[in-house]
Design a protein around this motif. Structure first.
Motif, PDB file in Angstrom:
ATOM      1  N   GLY A  36       0.800  -1.225   0.000  1.00  0.00           N
ATOM      2  CA  GLY A  36       0.000   0.000   0.000  1.00  0.00           C
ATOM      3  C   GLY A  36       0.827   1.266   0.000  1.00  0.00           C
ATOM      4  O   GLY A  36       0.315   2.341  -0.334  1.00  0.00           O
ATOM      5  N   LEU A  37       2.105   1.155   0.356  1.00  0.00           N
ATOM      6  CA  LEU A  37       2.991   2.327   0.376  1.00  0.00           C
ATOM      7  C   LEU A  37       3.704   2.549  -0.957  1.00  0.00           C
ATOM      8  O   LEU A  37       4.397   3.550  -1.118  1.00  0.00           O
ATOM      9  CB  LEU A  37       4.023   2.179   1.496  1.00  0.00           C
ATOM     10  CG  LEU A  37       3.462   2.132   2.921  1.00  0.00           C
ATOM     11  CD1 LEU A  37       4.585   1.890   3.916  1.00  0.00           C
ATOM     12  CD2 LEU A  37       2.726   3.422   3.256  1.00  0.00           C
ATOM     13  N   PRO A  89       4.201   3.635  -4.806  1.00  0.00           N
ATOM     14  CA  PRO A  89       3.553   4.714  -5.562  1.00  0.00           C
ATOM     15  C   PRO A  89       2.505   4.221  -6.542  1.00  0.00           C
ATOM     16  O   PRO A  89       1.486   4.883  -6.741  1.00  0.00           O
ATOM     17  CB  PRO A  89       4.729   5.398  -6.280  1.00  0.00           C
ATOM     18  CG  PRO A  89       5.847   4.405  -6.256  1.00  0.00           C
ATOM     19  CD  PRO A  89       5.664   3.602  -5.022  1.00  0.00           C
ATOM     20  N   SER A 100       0.587   1.632  -6.153  1.00  0.00           N
ATOM     21  CA  SER A 100      -0.604   1.296  -5.357  1.00  0.00           C
ATOM     22  C   SER A 100      -1.366   2.553  -4.975  1.00  0.00           C
ATOM     23  O   SER A 100      -2.604   2.589  -5.048  1.00  0.00           O
ATOM     24  CB  SER A 100      -0.197   0.532  -4.093  1.00  0.00           C
ATOM     25  OG  SER A 100       0.501  -0.645  -4.411  1.00  0.00           O
ATOM     26  N   ALA A 101      -0.643   3.597  -4.560  1.00  0.00           N
ATOM     27  CA  ALA A 101      -1.297   4.855  -4.193  1.00  0.00           C
ATOM     28  C   ALA A 101      -2.010   5.464  -5.391  1.00  0.00           C
ATOM     29  O   ALA A 101      -3.134   5.970  -5.274  1.00  0.00           O
ATOM     30  CB  ALA A 101      -0.270   5.834  -3.629  1.00  0.00           C
ATOM     31  N   ASP A 153      -5.068   3.037  -6.435  1.00  0.00           N
ATOM     32  CA  ASP A 153      -6.123   3.106  -5.429  1.00  0.00           C
ATOM     33  C   ASP A 153      -6.768   4.492  -5.401  1.00  0.00           C
ATOM     34  O   ASP A 153      -7.989   4.620  -5.249  1.00  0.00           O
ATOM     35  CB  ASP A 153      -5.566   2.771  -4.047  1.00  0.00           C
ATOM     36  CG  ASP A 153      -5.310   1.287  -3.873  1.00  0.00           C
ATOM     37  OD1 ASP A 153      -5.732   0.514  -4.757  1.00  0.00           O
ATOM     38  OD2 ASP A 153      -4.697   0.896  -2.864  1.00  0.00           O
ATOM     39  N   GLY A 154      -5.936   5.538  -5.539  1.00  0.00           N
ATOM     40  CA  GLY A 154      -6.485   6.889  -5.554  1.00  0.00           C
ATOM     41  C   GLY A 154      -7.413   7.114  -6.734  1.00  0.00           C
ATOM     42  O   GLY A 154      -8.514   7.665  -6.589  1.00  0.00           O
ATOM     43  N   GLY A 171      -4.716  10.688   1.499  1.00  0.00           N
ATOM     44  CA  GLY A 171      -3.696   9.732   1.919  1.00  0.00           C
ATOM     45  C   GLY A 171      -2.867   9.246   0.742  1.00  0.00           C
ATOM     46  O   GLY A 171      -1.629   9.230   0.795  1.00  0.00           O
ATOM     47  N   ASP A 172      -3.542   8.856  -0.331  1.00  0.00           N
ATOM     48  CA  ASP A 172      -2.833   8.405  -1.531  1.00  0.00           C
ATOM     49  C   ASP A 172      -2.035   9.547  -2.154  1.00  0.00           C
ATOM     50  O   ASP A 172      -0.905   9.348  -2.624  1.00  0.00           O
ATOM     51  CB  ASP A 172      -3.830   7.846  -2.552  1.00  0.00           C
ATOM     52  CG  ASP A 172      -4.502   6.570  -2.069  1.00  0.00           C
ATOM     53  OD1 ASP A 172      -3.805   5.721  -1.498  1.00  0.00           O
ATOM     54  OD2 ASP A 172      -5.721   6.434  -2.252  1.00  0.00           O
ATOM     55  N   ILE A 193       1.179  10.022  -0.173  1.00  0.00           N
ATOM     56  CA  ILE A 193       2.188   9.003  -0.488  1.00  0.00           C
ATOM     57  C   ILE A 193       2.885   9.344  -1.799  1.00  0.00           C
ATOM     58  O   ILE A 193       4.117   9.280  -1.910  1.00  0.00           O
ATOM     59  CB  ILE A 193       1.529   7.609  -0.574  1.00  0.00           C
ATOM     60  CG1 ILE A 193       1.050   7.169   0.809  1.00  0.00           C
ATOM     61  CG2 ILE A 193       2.505   6.586  -1.150  1.00  0.00           C
ATOM     62  CD1 ILE A 193       0.262   5.868   0.808  1.00  0.00           C
ATOM     63  N   LEU A 194       2.113   9.739  -2.807  1.00  0.00           N
ATOM     64  CA  LEU A 194       2.698  10.111  -4.097  1.00  0.00           C
ATOM     65  C   LEU A 194       3.589  11.342  -3.968  1.00  0.00           C
ATOM     66  O   LEU A 194       4.662  11.412  -4.584  1.00  0.00           O
ATOM     67  CB  LEU A 194       1.594  10.365  -5.117  1.00  0.00           C
ATOM     68  CG  LEU A 194       0.827   9.137  -5.612  1.00  0.00           C
ATOM     69  CD1 LEU A 194      -0.370   9.557  -6.459  1.00  0.00           C
ATOM     70  CD2 LEU A 194       1.741   8.213  -6.407  1.00  0.00           C
TER      71      LEU A 194
END
Length: 255
Positions: A208-209, A211, A213-214, A217-218, A232-233, A236-237
């Motif tokens: 999930g951490l 990029p 995935s972020a 998912d985003g 949150g996403d 992370i990006l």
């Protein structure tokens, strides 16, 4: 005819004009490269069609294309901003192209800006094509287009920085192998096609951490569920973008 009609005006063109000219050149070179087109356009399109038409992976309730389309858009950003740019820049560096351009009136930061703009132009074409295909498969997107644009820009900055870091520190052959390997690993483990909840709990936290995935998912939160910008996403990006671009600026070798 005045005496000054054909008077030479030596000197470099404005930086903005040089950036646009280099952007156009970088884009043409990318679009003429069959291998890069396979990676950036054909593979994402085939994956979208295949996994939307054939019930291979359980994506939960709703249509498969509604889950897959945001992930495939994230994959398109990865393939262009990271894999394609890393390979192209790595071989430009090996053949001395970057060294020669570095000695031209075009500033080095402007060359990197042109490469980034070329990536954005290519992504626009990719996203337009994939969106048409997804609509043909019955995609029903939701959410605010501005949130989508913010996520894609953050993803582009992230993967562009990581791609330039790889191209500027490894040999061209190593970059070719590593960039393709990372592409395959992130395709499988980045929530692009396989939902992250299919992985064990401890693995989910790590994946999930990433990029990719972020970004996937985003985009899915916005386009599938109609959510606002997933902060949150996006955070992370943003962290990955700062780290990747900062490291590329620090350790990129032009020769």
């Amino acid at each position: 005819m005045s005496a000054g009609t054909f008077t030479p005006r030596p000197g470099a063109a404005p930086v903005s004009r040089m950036i646009l000219a280099q952007t156009a050149l970088e884009t043409r070179m990318l679009l003429r490269n069959g291998e890069q087109l396979l990676l950036t356009v054909i593979i994402p399109a085939l994956l979208l069609v295949l996994f939307s038409a054939v019930d291979i992976i359980d994506v939960g309730t709703g249509k498969s294309v509604d889950f897959l389309a945001p992930g495939i858009l994230a994959l398109a950003v990865l393939s262009t901003a990271f894999t394609g740019q890393a390979i192209a820049t790595g071989f430009d560096r090996r053949y001395g192209v970057l060294k020669r351009l570095g000695a031209s009136p075009l500033p080095r930061w402007a060359l990197m800006a042109a490469k980034t703009l070329s990536v954005l132009v290519t992504e626009v074409l990719q996203i337009a094509l994939l969106t048409v295909i997804a609509f043909a498969l019955g995609w029903s997107p939701h959410g605010n287009p501005l949130s989508v644009a913010v996520l894609i820009l953050l993803g582009t900055a992230t993967f562009s920085g990581l791609g330039l870091l790889m191209a500027g520190t490894l040999r061209a052959e190593a970059t070719l192998a590593a960039a393709n390997l990372v592409f395959l690993l992130l395709l499988v483990g980045g929530g692009v096609i396989v939902p992250l909840d299919k992985f064990p709990g401890a693995v989910q936290s790590v994946l999930g951490l990433l990029p990719i995935s972020a970004l996937s998912d985003g985009l899915r939160e916005v386009l599938q569920h109609g959510a606002a910008l997933p902060w949150g996403d996006a955070a992370i990006l943003a962290v990955w973008a700062v780290l990747g671009l900062g490291a590329a600026a620090r350790w990129f070798r032009w020769e």
